[in-house]
Design a protein around this motif. Structure first.
Motif, PDB file in Angstrom:
ATOM      1  N   ASN A  43       0.877  -1.179   0.000  1.00 52.99           N
ATOM      2  CA  ASN A  43       0.000   0.000   0.000  1.00 52.99           C
ATOM      3  C   ASN A  43       0.910   1.222   0.000  1.00 52.99           C
ATOM      4  O   ASN A  43       1.366   1.658   1.063  1.00 52.99           O
ATOM      5  N   GLU A  65      -8.394  -4.680   4.480  1.00 50.87           N
ATOM      6  CA  GLU A  65      -7.347  -4.724   3.459  1.00 50.87           C
ATOM      7  C   GLU A  65      -6.334  -5.821   3.761  1.00 50.87           C
ATOM      8  O   GLU A  65      -5.826  -6.477   2.852  1.00 50.87           O
ATOM      9  N   GLU A  68      -7.716  -8.935   2.482  1.00 54.95           N
ATOM     10  CA  GLU A  68      -7.624  -8.962   1.019  1.00 54.95           C
ATOM     11  C   GLU A  68      -6.214  -9.342   0.571  1.00 54.95           C
ATOM     12  O   GLU A  68      -6.032 -10.135  -0.358  1.00 54.95           O
ATOM     13  N   LEU A  69      -5.219  -8.749   1.248  1.00 56.61           N
ATOM     14  CA  LEU A  69      -3.827  -9.077   0.908  1.00 56.61           C
ATOM     15  C   LEU A  69      -3.542 -10.552   1.182  1.00 56.61           C
ATOM     16  O   LEU A  69      -2.855 -11.219   0.404  1.00 56.61           O
ATOM     17  N   ALA A  71      -5.543 -12.935   0.918  1.00 51.40           N
ATOM     18  CA  ALA A  71      -6.227 -13.773  -0.078  1.00 51.40           C
ATOM     19  C   ALA A  71      -5.568 -13.690  -1.448  1.00 51.40           C
ATOM     20  O   ALA A  71      -5.961 -14.402  -2.372  1.00 51.40           O
ATOM     21  N   ASP A  72      -4.570 -12.810  -1.585  1.00 54.13           N
ATOM     22  CA  ASP A  72      -3.885 -12.625  -2.868  1.00 54.13           C
ATOM     23  C   ASP A  72      -2.667 -13.546  -2.899  1.00 54.13           C
ATOM     24  O   ASP A  72      -1.689 -13.343  -2.166  1.00 54.13           O
ATOM     25  N   ALA A  73      -2.717 -14.557  -3.743  1.00 53.63           N
ATOM     26  CA  ALA A  73      -1.657 -15.571  -3.772  1.00 53.63           C
ATOM     27  C   ALA A  73      -0.300 -14.963  -4.098  1.00 53.63           C
ATOM     28  O   ALA A  73       0.735 -15.381  -3.545  1.00 53.63           O
ATOM     29  N   ALA A  74      -0.271 -13.960  -4.973  1.00 52.83           N
ATOM     30  CA  ALA A  74       0.996 -13.336  -5.356  1.00 52.83           C
ATOM     31  C   ALA A  74       1.609 -12.597  -4.166  1.00 52.83           C
ATOM     32  O   ALA A  74       2.828 -12.640  -3.944  1.00 52.83           O
ATOM     33  N   VAL A  75       0.737 -11.915  -3.388  1.00 53.69           N
ATOM     34  CA  VAL A  75       1.220 -11.204  -2.197  1.00 53.69           C
ATOM     35  C   VAL A  75       1.754 -12.196  -1.172  1.00 53.69           C
ATOM     36  O   VAL A  75       2.837 -12.011  -0.603  1.00 53.69           O
ATOM     37  N   GLU A  77       2.909 -15.174  -1.631  1.00 51.15           N
ATOM     38  CA  GLU A  77       4.176 -15.756  -2.097  1.00 51.15           C
ATOM     39  C   GLU A  77       5.333 -14.779  -1.868  1.00 51.15           C
ATOM     40  O   GLU A  77       6.431 -15.175  -1.432  1.00 51.15           O
TER      41      GLU A  77
END
Length: 868
Positions: A43, A65, A68-69, A71-75, A77
């Protein structure tokens, strides 16, 4: 309304991104660019709002937020990759792990201040920044160091200016729970405490906070605990904030309390006991008394002299001041008052007083000198630059009467700077592009010669532009704090020019650093700032100690000059100089200016930080610059060495500074880039011919040659090899077989000191040369020594020979040890040796006797000498 209580609420992170907490807590992020970029990517707005503090950042990101982060696979990783990288960094073998078994298992490093990051504001200036860089380099090299300091409730002051440009100080109170710190706790969860007795049956207690500086734990003692009375709670209120008893109690807590904190930390974590204790400046000197108390109160107690010998063997003392006025000194009665309260119940108070007493020519025996105590408690000592070593040996020569200054046992380790901390990310990316690594250190910069001149010059322009943008924001903020209205501040939007030669000057503001030397001839400075073809611009920052009105007056005089509408677009003073400001200031300046009174700069490291970003130095030959200036990495300001008065000296050196700027620095920066039409509007810098090739060649030379020399990695390796390893070996030897060697050394030292006044060099003669000596002749020297109670094994007898100067002073001296060849009876002995006459002209020699013992680190250690 004001809150009656405040506390910090910790962020609870979703499991998938939970490692962010560990990444935020370990201060490696302060110098590890990929970790900072990770937080920014999560952010960018919150990252900027947090002022680049990961702990604050996590508190600013909403719970929604965060989920949400998570749940984001790229984040996820990326976070897991960063956490794995930190684990690898903390556990993998580094440089130190390749050393032999004599390398100490643990080193304790005591300092009154540590400059790690602006997020942990526990520093005032160079000493603290140096200590922070020391810890960071130790972490990178794998050196098993533990830092020990104090946690100040308000840190150092924040600086602003009044409308009439007088320095204002404020002390925002820090909440330790909101800092990247962990409170050390006992196994039952209660806070760990250390305690010192105070006069009047009072007790000074302190909590122990831990900061993780990469692999290095930093223990900070905090007296603001409920069990203390109000006066004791305030002991750690401010860094350098009080004098007298207040300062003394801070230093007792740092030294004696610091050793106690180390013992608690060892017990709770299983960390090995330190084999070496490094006292960074005299403030921490009382650590030696606490270690002696430990040995005198152990199950097999040592005597005072035995404990002193054992403690000294493994102690290193670093002095940072080149002037006696910079050393903390207390009245001896103050010291007695506190030690009579039972601080070290087994240590005779008279022995403590002797350690700090100035009982030498020119000293004040009623004063307790912290640096003198530090030197007497350490077997190894150093200054922080080669020139500073020379100055220190002269300044403390009274402790070693009869010795030449060159023989005083104070060596030097030149300071360095932690390159990954102070190098700009743009320079790091350049390194990644050409050298293959973003985890940049000082090595590999010889490849800078492969970089195209245009690319490097363009990068320097980007760094300058970033500084200009930052200056405009900071200057506007400063003026608003001085009471200016927004309507008055439109001019701040055009302050400085990103294409003009930019000179930086930022440091503490004691008078010897001469902040206002540049104002010596205001008209000439104004002409330089407004030159139609070769203009310069100046960015200046620095804090004066709250009690230093002379320093504050210098700031006021300078700021009043910068307020002049005719020049205020070319010269600025920025209040509240700190690590955050330094991040754009060092990289953005083309030239770094330093003009102290030589030789009063112990080392200075700001110019080093500028140099690793491609800035050139313009400095008096003092501190580190005295040994590293080579003619192609900047300019040396000539000094007035003709016994000029202070006023004349300032006039002469200011004129030399103006001359260099007018005739060398500015013309070389602009090269052929200034068009005749540019005029006062500034230089024209377009097209291939706009690159000043000589200037760029100096940048490349600086990066390639100065970079490795000013690196804190080099500094730490020097400390390890020249001081830490020998100290560890000596400490182990002193402690073996129930301190057998320390006991023997103590007994031998007592014997030697008692017998030394009776030792006499009775007679010296020489044979083997004709009435007209020639080169190649051999001279046999015979020395008849009355040792009385001593034996030939107790002493070293040497002949010193060289060129005899006026007054019979010897120059270019060589030494030969004489051997005992005959026992003449009644304690008299003949010592003999030969020297080769290897030069023509005036030749002279003398004979000297020193104590000799395998446990001594130098022949001057005991301060005893008998001259013929």
């Amino acid at each position: 309304m004001k809150a009656i209580r405040r506390f910090t609420v910790r962020t609870v992170l979703p499991e998938a991104i939970a490692p962010l907490a560990r990444l935020a807590k370990n201060l490696r992020w302060s110098w590890h660019l990929p970790t900072r970029e990770l937080f920014s990517a999560l952010n960018a707005e919150a990252w900027e709002q947090s002022k680049y503090d990961p702990m604050t950042f996590l508190g600013l990101v909403s719970r929604e937020e965060l989920h949400e982060l998570a749940a984001d696979a790229a984040v996820v990783e990326r976070v897991q990759h960063a956490a794995a990288d930190l684990d690898r960094y903390l556990s993998e073998p580094r440089w130190y792990q390749g050393l032999g078994p004599d390398a100490p298992a643990c080193i304790a490093y005591f300092s009154p201040e540590f400059g790690i990051t602006e997020v942990l504001p526990q520093y005032s200036g160079g000493l603290g920044i140096l200590a922070g860089d020391h810890l960071k380099a130790a972490s990178d090299l794998g050196v098993p160091l533990i830092g020990v300091g104090l946690l100040y409730q308000a840190g150092y002051f924040k600086q602003s200016l009044s409308r009439d440009a007088w320095q204002q100080e404020t002390y925002p109170v820090l909440d330790p729970d909101g800092l990247p710190l962990t409170l050390l706790r006992e196994e039952d969860g209660s806070p760990a405490l250390i305690a010192l007795p105070l006069p009047g049956d009072r007790t000074l207690r302190a909590h122990i906070w831990r900061a993780d500086v990469g692999r290095v734990p930093l223990l900070l003692l905090d007296s603001n605990v409920p069990a203390n009375d109000d006066a004791a709670r305030g002991i750690t209120d401010r860094l350098y904030g009080g004098g007298g008893d207040h300062r003394l109690q801070q230093e007792l807590l740092l030294g004696m309390g610091g050793v106690k904190a180390l013992r608690v930390y060892q017990r709770l974590t299983g960390t090995p006991a330190p084999e070496v204790f490094h006292t960074n400046e005299g403030h921490a000197g009382f650590l030696g008394i606490e270690r002696i108390q430990e040995l005198m109160s152990s199950e097999a107690p040592l005597s005072w002299s035995e404990a002193l010998a054992a403690g000294r063997a493994s102690t290193v003392f670093t002095t940072h001041t080149p002037v006696p006025a910079g050393i903390d000194r207390f009245e001896a009665v103050q010291i007695r008052h506190f030690f009579d309260a039972g601080l070290a119940p087994d240590v005779p108070v008279e022995k403590v007083l002797e350690l700090g007493r100035e009982n030498y020519e020119g000293g004040n025996p009623a004063v307790f000198n912290m640096a003198v105590m530090g030197l007497r408690l350490a077997q190894r000592a150093n200054g922080v630059a080669k020139l500073h070593g020379v100055v220190s040996r002269e300044m403390f020569s009274g402790l070693w009467p009869g010795f030449d200054h060159s023989e005083i046992p104070i060596t030097s380790v030149t300071n360095g700077v932690h390159v990954p901390t102070w190098i700009d990310p743009k320079m790091s990316r350049l390194a990644a592009k050409y050298f293959g690594s973003t985890d940049v250190d000082a090595t590999g910069w010889d490849k800078i010669y492969d970089v195209d001149d245009a690319e490097l010059w363009g990068l320097r322009g980007e760094l300058r532009s970033a500084l200009v943008d930052d200056v405009r924001k900071r200057l506007r903020s400063s003026w608003k704090k001085r009471g200016a209205a927004d309507a008055e501040l439109g001019w701040t939007d055009t302050v400085l020019d990103p294409d003009v030669l930019t000179i930086g000057f930022a440091r503490r503001v004691p008078t010897y650093k001469r902040l206002t030397l540049m104002l010596r001839d205001p008209a000439r400075l104004k002409a330089l700032l407004l030159h139609p073809k070769h203009p310069i611009q100046l960015v200046i920052a620095g804090k004066s100690h709250p009690a230093d009105d002379a320093g504050k007056k210098m700031i006021q005089d300078l700021v009043k000059f910068t307020d002049d509408p005719a020049v205020r677009h070319r010269i600025v003073f920025l209040p509240n100089y700190d690590i955050a400001m330094a991040r754009t200031l060092f990289p953005g300046c083309d030239v770094w200016l330093n003009n102290p009174l030589r030789p009063l700069e112990a080392c200075g490291t700001s110019g080093m930080k500028a140099a690793i970003n491609g800035s050139l130095n313009l400095s008096v030959l003092d501190g580190w610059w005295d040994e590293m200036y080579d003619g192609e990495n900047g300019w040396a300001i000539p000094t007035a060495n003709n016994d000029a008065s202070p006023t004349e000296r300032d006039d002469i050196e200011a004129a030399a500074l103006y001359e260099l700027l007018e005739t060398q620095v500015a013309p070389r920066f602009y090269g052929s880039t200034v068009s005749a039409e540019a005029g006062a509007a500034g230089p024209s810098q377009s097209g291939p011919e706009a690159i000043p090739t000589h200037w760029v060649s100096m940048i490349k030379h600086t990066l390639a040659h100065l970079g490795p020399a000013v690196s804190a990695d080099r500094m730490l390796q020097d400390y390890v090899n020249t001081l830490y390893r020998p100290a560890a070996v000596a400490g182990r030897q002193a402690g073996t077989a129930s301190f057998k060697e320390a006991k023997e050394l103590a007994a031998w030292t007592t014997k030697v000191r008692n017998a030394w006044p009776q030792l006499i060099v009775e007679h010296v003669d020489s044979v083997g040369v004709s009435e007209e000596p020639q080169i190649g002749d051999t001279l046999q020297v015979n020395a008849y020594i009355a040792l009385h109670e001593l034996t030939p094994e107790d002493v070293s007898v040497e002949v010193a020979y060289g060129r005899a100067q006026d007054g019979d002073e010897l120059d270019d001296v060589a030494l030969v040890e004489l051997t005992e060849t005959e026992d003449l009876g009644n304690g008299r002995h003949l010592f003999t040796g030969s020297i080769l006459i290897n030069r023509s002209g005036s030749f002279g020699y003398t004979v000297r006797v020193f104590p000799k013992h395998p446990s001594l680190a130098s022949k001057a250690e005991l301060g005893l000498i008998a001259n013929a």
